[in-house]
Design a protein around this motif. Structure first.
Motif, mmCIF file in Angstrom:
data_model
loop_
_atom_site.group_PDB
_atom_site.id
_atom_site.type_symbol
_atom_site.label_atom_id
_atom_site.label_comp_id
_atom_site.label_asym_id
_atom_site.label_seq_id
_atom_site.Cartn_x
_atom_site.Cartn_y
_atom_site.Cartn_z
ATOM 1 N N PHE A 431 0.902 -1.079 -0.089
ATOM 2 C CA PHE A 431 -0.068 -0.048 0.035
ATOM 3 C C PHE A 431 1.000 1.135 0.014
ATOM 4 O O PHE A 431 0.505 2.246 -0.788
ATOM 5 C CB PHE A 431 -0.915 0.035 1.175
ATOM 6 N N VAL A 432 1.879 1.442 0.807
ATOM 7 C CA VAL A 432 2.784 2.542 0.898
ATOM 8 C C VAL A 432 3.424 2.561 -0.478
ATOM 9 O O VAL A 432 3.752 3.786 -0.813
ATOM 10 C CB VAL A 432 4.024 2.409 1.864
ATOM 11 N N GLY A 433 4.001 1.316 -1.130
ATOM 12 C CA GLY A 433 4.697 1.727 -2.373
ATOM 13 C C GLY A 433 3.805 2.144 -3.378
ATOM 14 O O GLY A 433 4.035 2.976 -4.314
ATOM 15 N N ILE A 434 2.517 1.705 -3.414
ATOM 16 C CA ILE A 434 1.438 2.208 -4.579
ATOM 17 C C ILE A 434 1.178 3.591 -4.059
ATOM 18 O O ILE A 434 0.915 4.364 -5.220
ATOM 19 C CB ILE A 434 0.230 1.350 -4.444
ATOM 20 N N ALA A 435 0.941 3.834 -2.938
ATOM 21 C CA ALA A 435 0.814 5.633 -2.671
ATOM 22 C C ALA A 435 1.872 6.262 -3.086
ATOM 23 O O ALA A 435 1.476 7.322 -3.710
ATOM 24 C CB ALA A 435 0.555 5.660 -1.176
ATOM 25 N N LEU A 436 2.979 5.925 -3.090
ATOM 26 C CA LEU A 436 4.201 6.416 -3.408
ATOM 27 C C LEU A 436 4.265 6.622 -4.859
ATOM 28 O O LEU A 436 4.359 7.847 -5.661
ATOM 29 C CB LEU A 436 5.476 5.932 -3.099
ATOM 30 N N SER A 437 3.790 5.711 -5.591
ATOM 31 C CA SER A 437 3.861 5.661 -7.164
ATOM 32 C C SER A 437 2.480 6.446 -7.655
ATOM 33 O O SER A 437 2.939 7.323 -8.618
ATOM 34 C CB SER A 437 3.667 4.250 -7.639
ATOM 35 N N SER A 438 1.440 6.466 -6.970
ATOM 36 C CA SER A 438 0.422 7.447 -7.296
ATOM 37 C C SER A 438 0.727 8.614 -7.143
ATOM 38 O O SER A 438 0.271 9.704 -7.821
ATOM 39 C CB SER A 438 -0.950 6.880 -6.193
ATOM 40 N N LEU A 439 1.596 9.073 -5.967
ATOM 41 C CA LEU A 439 1.886 10.491 -5.780
ATOM 42 C C LEU A 439 2.738 10.950 -6.930
ATOM 43 O O LEU A 439 2.643 12.096 -7.378
ATOM 44 C CB LEU A 439 3.108 10.580 -4.506
ATOM 45 N N LEU A 440 3.751 10.306 -7.512
ATOM 46 C CA LEU A 440 4.464 10.545 -8.605
ATOM 47 C C LEU A 440 3.483 10.690 -9.750
ATOM 48 O O LEU A 440 3.735 11.423 -10.498
ATOM 49 C CB LEU A 440 5.510 9.630 -8.938
ATOM 50 N N LEU A 441 2.597 9.689 -10.102
ATOM 51 C CA LEU A 441 1.758 9.673 -11.101
ATOM 52 C C LEU A 441 0.812 10.953 -11.116
ATOM 53 O O LEU A 441 0.310 11.651 -11.831
ATOM 54 C CB LEU A 441 0.805 8.329 -11.201
ATOM 55 N N MET A 442 0.447 11.407 -9.923
ATOM 56 C CA MET A 442 -0.602 12.419 -9.637
ATOM 57 C C MET A 442 0.234 13.749 -10.148
ATOM 58 O O MET A 442 -0.617 14.613 -10.860
ATOM 59 C CB MET A 442 -0.885 12.567 -8.155
ATOM 60 N N PHE A 443 1.227 13.909 -9.750
ATOM 61 C CA PHE A 443 2.168 15.086 -10.247
ATOM 62 C C PHE A 443 2.206 15.164 -11.806
ATOM 63 O O PHE A 443 2.363 16.223 -12.161
ATOM 64 C CB PHE A 443 3.692 15.228 -9.445
ATOM 65 N N GLY A 444 2.391 13.951 -12.198
ATOM 66 C CA GLY A 444 2.862 13.930 -13.775
ATOM 67 C C GLY A 444 1.476 14.098 -14.411
ATOM 68 O O GLY A 444 1.650 14.755 -15.392
ATOM 69 N N PRO A 751 -7.185 9.099 -1.727
ATOM 70 C CA PRO A 751 -7.427 10.156 -0.746
ATOM 71 C C PRO A 751 -6.051 10.830 0.246
ATOM 72 O O PRO A 751 -5.879 11.901 0.355
ATOM 73 C CB PRO A 751 -8.393 9.707 0.404
ATOM 74 N N VAL A 752 -5.262 9.571 0.475
ATOM 75 C CA VAL A 752 -4.041 9.833 1.179
ATOM 76 C C VAL A 752 -3.126 10.895 0.303
ATOM 77 O O VAL A 752 -2.303 11.699 0.806
ATOM 78 C CB VAL A 752 -3.199 8.738 1.250
ATOM 79 N N VAL A 753 -2.895 10.448 -1.057
ATOM 80 C CA VAL A 753 -2.366 11.174 -1.979
ATOM 81 C C VAL A 753 -2.782 12.635 -2.304
ATOM 82 O O VAL A 753 -1.943 13.668 -2.166
ATOM 83 C CB VAL A 753 -2.114 10.450 -3.516
ATOM 84 N N LEU A 754 -4.176 12.838 -2.067
ATOM 85 C CA LEU A 754 -4.506 14.244 -2.319
ATOM 86 C C LEU A 754 -4.397 15.015 -1.177
ATOM 87 O O LEU A 754 -3.957 16.271 -1.359
ATOM 88 C CB LEU A 754 -6.285 14.170 -2.584
ATOM 89 N N LEU A 755 -4.510 14.455 -0.053
ATOM 90 C CA LEU A 755 -4.045 15.132 1.137
ATOM 91 C C LEU A 755 -2.537 15.642 1.180
ATOM 92 O O LEU A 755 -2.204 16.601 1.630
ATOM 93 C CB LEU A 755 -4.386 14.421 2.432
ATOM 94 N N THR A 756 -1.665 14.746 0.829
ATOM 95 C CA THR A 756 -0.266 14.939 0.850
ATOM 96 C C THR A 756 -0.187 15.982 -0.310
ATOM 97 O O THR A 756 1.017 16.855 -0.046
ATOM 98 C CB THR A 756 0.446 13.597 0.526
ATOM 99 N N VAL A 757 -0.568 15.756 -1.368
ATOM 100 C CA VAL A 757 -0.291 16.863 -2.633
ATOM 101 C C VAL A 757 -0.686 18.024 -1.962
ATOM 102 O O VAL A 757 -0.028 19.168 -2.478
ATOM 103 C CB VAL A 757 -0.768 16.510 -3.789
#
Length: 816
Positions: A431-444, A751-757
């Motif tokens: 889950f942590v790994g997918i969240a990190l990948s999603s964070l990079l994808l979100m920015f991209g 949701p975690v990625v959105l909050l982080t971003v």
């Protein structure tokens, strides 16, 4: 050599997928971060070295008209003294092959004393028909030395490609959110060319303090004294900008510095996840070979020898990943990142500067973390007796194994649930790994739509097709005869005849001051008259407004936000804000960023005079991009003590023909749209690189972490094959739980990625003007989830093949 080391080549060969994935993960992390950091730090070193030779200013100020000599003398005498240099500029049109429509060039006279230029090609103009252009603008439009361009209607020859030390980013205004290399450039010409081409002049002065090392606090106090001295000697200060607040001079450095923080953070996260992946895989390997380890321990091998054996493979892979990562980082990635920075910013020629701390942070520290975390994980796993290893009782027991599942679920559902529960710790890391990948994808994926949304919001709050800011009130309702008289007076003011009875400065004082000459043909009601005639329809369409700049503290930083306070007509057809009855409104973006609430007083400060104003807004209006304060013109006059008839600009849907001498700027919605185009051009490659880095990282993480589930279940898969289960049925029992977990992780991480971003954007924007809030349309969120799932399909196909290859021999092995 210990016999255990002979197993190392076989271990690497038999688990090539696992170690290849780890190698790719480490190589990507180290190459991207090391290359980016070296490029960023080298550019910073190049800029610092160039500034040390460029005699850069400490601060600058701009006056409404040319400052009298006694005012400049008063400035030189403030405190420990300073040097004041004329640095006048004028914005003119520029045309040429490949140059976009409505492009402008900010002309400066060749600088020899302050804020010197750095030339890439050619040399400074020596003749009045020559010009030198900024490197970024020239490269963006394919302009080279020797080309011809049209500036202010006159053809000039390009003699040099350069950068100005105080324009590292081509910012049209200090309040702009983004720089503009598409339709804006700075340029140098001779004094003669400047006098001929400049329709109006901005009287800017650069100041170099005698005490170059004065602290920012002391410098701020010094600048207030300078503003006071200018005001006391008849000069009206329009702007005063400290070097640290000059975005054109510091935006690039701040952006590069901020990027380094992001690179370091990404490096730490990737290395940390890589290390935990190593732990998970090492744990799985130890569990899988528990009987072998038990036999070795019983045969007299020490735990230290076994420990070193299981650390050897990760260490070898880590060292190889570090070597290859550094090679790629210092060649391919560094060149790519340096090219992106140099294309976007007007920085000196790029030269590599080796940074020891970058090597330590991106290579030494990751390897140390890798070894330490893997060591701790292996120590925890090897802390059992030889008998426990022989009996395969080293797997930790948890409450999950004792959970009783409902009988009504059926065998298949309970089996899949048990697979998920048994591997819950692995799925948590997944889950942590997918969240990190999603964070990079979100920015991209989402950054450019976020910019487009911001531009749409800026266009929504743009009051009209044309917003003109003036140096002084200029009356446009004039007859042809009044305009001709005003134009004659303008020519008289520009008189350079040495035999004139009045010096040019004295003429200006008389002609501009309505109190000194009451019958001045250019003045009505104390305001100068326009020298151009506009139609009655155009005049009726125009609307006057007042404006001033104040500052207000930001929530997330110690700095202040510079905001524009507008005085508008109570029932304006352009500003859809209720300011009747003395009401005050603030933009939603300003309220959000600075914590302003309706009905609560907030302190606004004039940074030039230090005067403070307590304003209690009655309403919050507009959208998240609106950073303005609105009130009626009459309320504005009461708050700031101005004449009720005073104004400093016009808004109109029709273009106005104005005397250029009094025009500070003209803003149109098209200029706002240029922000999106510029940002897309400058950040497109960077975001693409981030996107293409995120996808293989996602594949690698999902593959490595889900592979352990299959590896740990190899014996049971063999049993099921022996009992007659087809591989499709077996795959559905093991792969489907993984699929459900990956899908759930992909959706729950959003949701975690959105909050982080959102938090990252809020903290980042606290250092910049404006309010760029997080915005991601549902379609793009689904796209992020879709990319994660598509990458997982590749992994799932690999797992199905892996299940097909599990041998029936596993079921026949004695496990006692």
């Amino acid at each position: 050599m210990s016999p255990l080391y002979k197993r190392l080549p076989r271990e690497l060969r038999h688990n090539i997928g696992k170690y290849l994935g780890l190698f790719v993960l480490l190589t990507m992390a180290i190459s991207v971060v090391s290359g980016s950091l070296v490029a960023a730090r080298s550019i910073q070193a190049n800029v610092a070295d160039a500034r040390s030779h460029a005699s850069v200013e400490n601060f600058s100020f701009t006056t409404q008209f040319e400052a009298p000599d006694d005012a400049l003398d008063a400035v030189r005498e403030v405190g420990d003294g300073c040097s004041v240099y004329k640095d006048y500029w004028s914005d003119v049109s520029i045309e040429g092959s490949g140059v976009e429509a409505d492009s402008s060039a900010r002309l400066f006279v060749n600088r020899d004393e302050v804020n010197k230029a750095i030339y890439f090609e050619g040399s400074a103009p020596q003749k009045d028909d020559q010009i030198a252009l900024d490197k970024c603008f020239a490269n963006s439009h394919g302009i080279s030395v020797g080309d011809k361009i049209t500036v202010a209607g006159q053809e000039l020859s390009v003699t040099g490609i350069m950068v100005l030390s105080d324009y590292e980013a081509l910012m049209v205004k200090n309040s702009d959110l983004a720089y503009n290399t598409h339709t804006f450039t700075v340029a140098q010409v001779t004094q003669g060319a400047f006098d001929r081409l400049a329709p109006s002049v901005n009287y800017r002065y650069s100041v170099i303090l005698n005490d170059r090392d004065m602290s920012l606090v002391d410098r701020t106090s010094y600048e207030k004294d300078v503003a006071k001295a200018l005001s006391e000697h008849g000069a009206t200060v329009e702007d005063l900008v400290d070097w640290d607040s000059n975005k054109a001079a510091t935006y690039a450095d701040d952006d590069i510095q901020g990027d380094q923080g992001a690179y370091v953070t990404m490096s730490f996260l990737l290395v940390l996840i890589s290390a935990f992946v190593f732990v998970v895989l090492t744990d799985a390997a130890i569990e899988q070979e528990s009987t072998v380890i038990g036999t070795l321990l019983a045969s007299g091998y020490r735990k230290g020898e076994i420990m070193r054996h299981y650390l050897a493979a990760p260490l070898v892979v880590g060292i190889l990943g570090a070597v290859v990562g550094n090679v790629l980082g210092y060649t391919v990635v560094m060149r790519k990142v340096a090219f992106l920075y140099c294309r976007s910013y007007s920085v000196p020629p790029f030269q590599v500067v080796f940074q020891p701390w970058v090597f330590v942070w991106t290579t030494v520290l990751p390897l140390v973390l890798l070894v330490l975390i893997t060591l701790l994980g292996a120590l925890r796993k090897l802390n059992h007796t030889p008998l426990a290893f022989l009996r395969q009782e080293i797997a930790s027991k948890s409450f999950r194994s004792s959970i009783v599942l409902p009988e009504r679920w059926g065998f298949t559902t309970r089996f899949r649930t048990r697979v998920i529960l048994r591997n819950a710790s692995h799925f948590a890391i997944l889950f942590v790994g997918i969240a990190l990948s999603s964070l990079l994808l979100m920015f991209g994926l989402c950054f450019m739509p976020m910019i487009d949304h911001y531009v749409d919001q800026m266009q929504q709050i743009s009051p009209a097709e044309h917003t003109y800011t003036l140096k002084a009130p200029l009356e446009i309702d004039v007859t042809g005869e009044e305009a001709a008289s005003a134009e004659s007076a303008d020519r008289l003011m520009d008189c350079k005849d040495p035999q004139s009875e009045l010096a040019p400065q004295e003429l200006r004082d008389l002609l501009v001051s309505a109190s000194a000459i009451t019958n001045d043909p250019r003045v009505v009601a104390g305001h100068p008259l326009n020298t151009k005639v506009n139609s009655h329809e155009t005049i009726d369409d125009a609307e006057k407004f007042c404006a001033t700049s104040l500052t207000v503290p930001r929530l997330e930083s110690d700095e202040s936000e510079e905001v524009t306070v507008y005085g508008v007509e109570p029932h304006s057809k352009y500003w859809k804000v209720d300011v009747s009855g003395g009401k005050i409104a603030v933009g939603a973006g300003l309220a959000q960023k600075c914590g302003i609430e309706a009905g609560r007083q907030c302190t606004f400060t004039d940074k030039f005079t230090g005067d403070t104003y307590l304003l209690a807004p009655d309403d919050v209006v507009g959208n998240e991009a609106d950073m303005n304060v609105y009130m009626s013109r009459s309320t504005y006059a009461e708050v700031f003590g101005t004449d009720p008839d005073w104004f400093c600009g016009y808004v109109s849907d029709k273009p106005l023909d104005l005397n250029e001498r009094y025009v500070v700027s003209e803003v149109t919605p098209e200029q706002v749209s240029a922000v999106a185009s510029q940002t897309s051009d400058s950040l497109g490659d960077s975001l693409s690189m981030m996107l293409w880095a995120a996808i293989p990282i996602t594949i690698t993480l999902i593959y490595l972490l889900t592979k352990t589930v299959i590896d740990r279940s190899a014996r049971y898969i063999s049993y099921m094959k022996a009992f007659g289960y087809r591989y499709g049925e077996i795959a559905s029992l093991y792969v489907r739980p993984i699929t459900v977990t990956v899908a759930a992780s992909a959706m729950l991480s959003i949701p975690v990625v959105l909050l982080t971003v959102g938090r990252i954007m809020k903290v980042t924007m606290s250092q910049y003007a404006g309010n760029l809030a997080i915005w991601a349309p549902p379609s793009l969120l689904l796209e992020v989830v879709g990319i994660v799932m598509l990458t997982y399909l590749v992994v799932a196909a690999i797992h199905v093949i892996k299940i097909k290859r599990v041998s029936l021999v596993e079921a026949m092995k004695v496990k006692e």
